[in-house]
Scaffold this motif. Structure first.
Motif, short mmCIF file in Angstrom:
data_model
loop_
_atom_site.label_atom_id
_atom_site.label_comp_id
_atom_site.label_asym_id
_atom_site.label_seq_id
_atom_site.Cartn_x
_atom_site.Cartn_y
_atom_site.Cartn_z
N VAL A 47 46.32 22.49 -26.55
CA VAL A 47 46.38 21.81 -27.96
C VAL A 47 47.09 22.64 -29.06
N GLN A 48 47.35 22.20 -29.95
CA GLN A 48 48.11 22.64 -31.01
C GLN A 48 47.62 24.16 -31.40
N GLU A 49 48.30 25.21 -31.86
CA GLU A 49 48.05 26.52 -32.03
C GLU A 49 46.94 26.75 -33.08
N TYR A 50 47.04 25.73 -34.19
CA TYR A 50 46.17 26.12 -35.13
C TYR A 50 44.56 25.53 -34.76
N LEU A 51 44.41 24.72 -33.58
CA LEU A 51 43.24 24.24 -33.02
C LEU A 51 42.67 25.54 -32.42
N ARG A 52 41.44 26.24 -32.62
CA ARG A 52 41.12 27.33 -32.14
C ARG A 52 40.31 26.95 -30.97
N GLY A 53 39.84 25.75 -30.99
CA GLY A 53 38.70 25.38 -29.57
C GLY A 53 37.59 24.33 -30.41
N VAL A 54 36.70 24.51 -29.77
CA VAL A 54 35.39 23.65 -30.11
C VAL A 54 34.25 24.71 -30.24
N ILE A 55 33.23 24.16 -30.91
CA ILE A 55 31.68 24.83 -31.08
C ILE A 55 30.63 23.60 -30.77
N ASN A 56 29.60 23.97 -30.24
CA ASN A 56 28.43 23.09 -29.83
C ASN A 56 27.63 23.43 -31.25
N LEU A 57 27.34 22.65 -32.31
CA LEU A 57 26.45 22.56 -33.20
C LEU A 57 25.45 21.31 -33.16
N ARG A 58 24.24 21.95 -32.55
CA ARG A 58 22.84 21.09 -32.54
C ARG A 58 23.49 19.95 -31.45
N GLY A 59 24.06 20.43 -30.28
CA GLY A 59 24.27 19.12 -29.33
C GLY A 59 25.57 18.61 -29.54
N GLU A 60 26.20 18.74 -30.73
CA GLU A 60 27.55 18.06 -30.94
C GLU A 60 28.83 19.06 -30.82
N VAL A 61 29.60 18.61 -30.11
CA VAL A 61 30.79 19.16 -29.90
C VAL A 61 31.90 19.03 -31.01
N ILE A 62 32.14 19.80 -31.55
CA ILE A 62 32.99 19.99 -33.05
C ILE A 62 34.38 20.55 -32.71
N PRO A 63 35.51 20.08 -32.90
CA PRO A 63 36.69 20.71 -32.76
C PRO A 63 37.02 21.61 -33.91
N VAL A 64 37.33 22.99 -33.94
CA VAL A 64 37.68 23.89 -34.95
C VAL A 64 39.13 24.22 -35.25
N MET A 65 39.46 24.06 -36.41
CA MET A 65 40.84 24.60 -36.67
C MET A 65 40.85 25.66 -37.81
N SER A 66 42.17 26.40 -37.47
CA SER A 66 42.31 27.62 -38.62
C SER A 66 43.28 27.01 -39.47
N ILE A 67 42.98 27.11 -40.55
CA ILE A 67 43.68 26.52 -41.90
C ILE A 67 44.87 27.45 -42.19
N ARG A 68 44.58 28.81 -41.74
CA ARG A 68 45.51 29.77 -42.00
C ARG A 68 46.89 29.71 -41.17
N VAL A 69 46.64 29.19 -39.90
CA VAL A 69 47.50 29.13 -38.81
C VAL A 69 48.24 27.77 -39.24
N LYS A 70 47.62 26.67 -39.48
CA LYS A 70 48.16 25.69 -40.25
C LYS A 70 49.01 25.66 -41.31
N MET A 71 48.68 26.61 -42.18
CA MET A 71 49.44 26.77 -43.56
C MET A 71 50.56 27.72 -43.36
N ASP A 72 50.75 28.35 -42.38
CA ASP A 72 51.47 29.58 -41.79
C ASP A 72 51.26 30.61 -42.73
N LEU A 73 49.92 30.99 -42.85
CA LEU A 73 49.52 32.32 -43.45
C LEU A 73 49.09 33.01 -42.28
N GLU A 74 48.79 34.59 -42.50
CA GLU A 74 48.76 35.34 -41.53
C GLU A 74 47.34 35.04 -40.60
#
Length: 155
Positions: A47-74
């Motif tokens: 997946v794209q570098e800014y997509l960190r993966g997924v979490i399980n939140l109360r049975g729902e799988v949710i993709p998680v992204m890093s805004i820092r990576v997406k915005m070219d921050l550290e």
């Protein structure tokens, strides 16, 4: 009829103020579904570098992204203050974004929000649609969440 106009000018919007590095950003509260503490993120291959993966939140799988990576921050540095904000967006469904800290909720009326003109070639600037002025001269960059979560390669 005159009273209606005045009412529209003073329309207010609530923003959650978050910190990314040294900067403060505002996220329109109408898109926020939940705010959760940092937790284990399961990596997803290819997946794209800014997509960190997924979490399980109360049975729902949710993709998680890093805004820092997406915005070219550290890169993200996780601390006790780090949070995942679960956003509910029309086109993309639920998605989590990692922020360094959730600061406060501010209410801005239209006179405190100044739209930003940007050069379409400067992608990072496209993430911000306006600057909000609040309190004693504090400024927050207001995020255009649809641009933040849009995957440029899939457009």
């Amino acid at each position: 009829m005159e009273e209606l106009k005045v009412g529209l000018e003073n329309e207010t919007t609530q923003f959650i103020v978050v910190r990314l590095g040294e900067e403060q950003y505002g996220i329109n509260i109408k898109y926020v579904d939940n705010i959760v503490r940092m937790q284990h993120i399961t990596r997803v291959p290819k997946v794209q570098e800014y997509l960190r993966g997924v979490i399980n939140l109360r049975g729902e799988v949710i993709p998680v992204m890093s805004i820092r990576v997406k915005m070219d921050l550290e890169l993200d540095e996780y601390s006790k203050a780090t949070r995942i904000i679960i956003l509910k967006l029309e086109q993309q469904g639920n998605i989590g974004i990692i922020v360094d800290e959730v600061k406060e909720v501010v209410t801005l009326d239209n006179s405190q929000i100044e739209k930003v003109a940007y050069d379409s070639k400067e992608e990072r600037e496209n993430f911000i649609f306006a600057i909000g002025k609040y309190g004693d001269g504090g400024l927050i960059s207001l995020l255009d969440l649809n641009m933040v979560v849009l995957d440029k390669e899939n457009v």
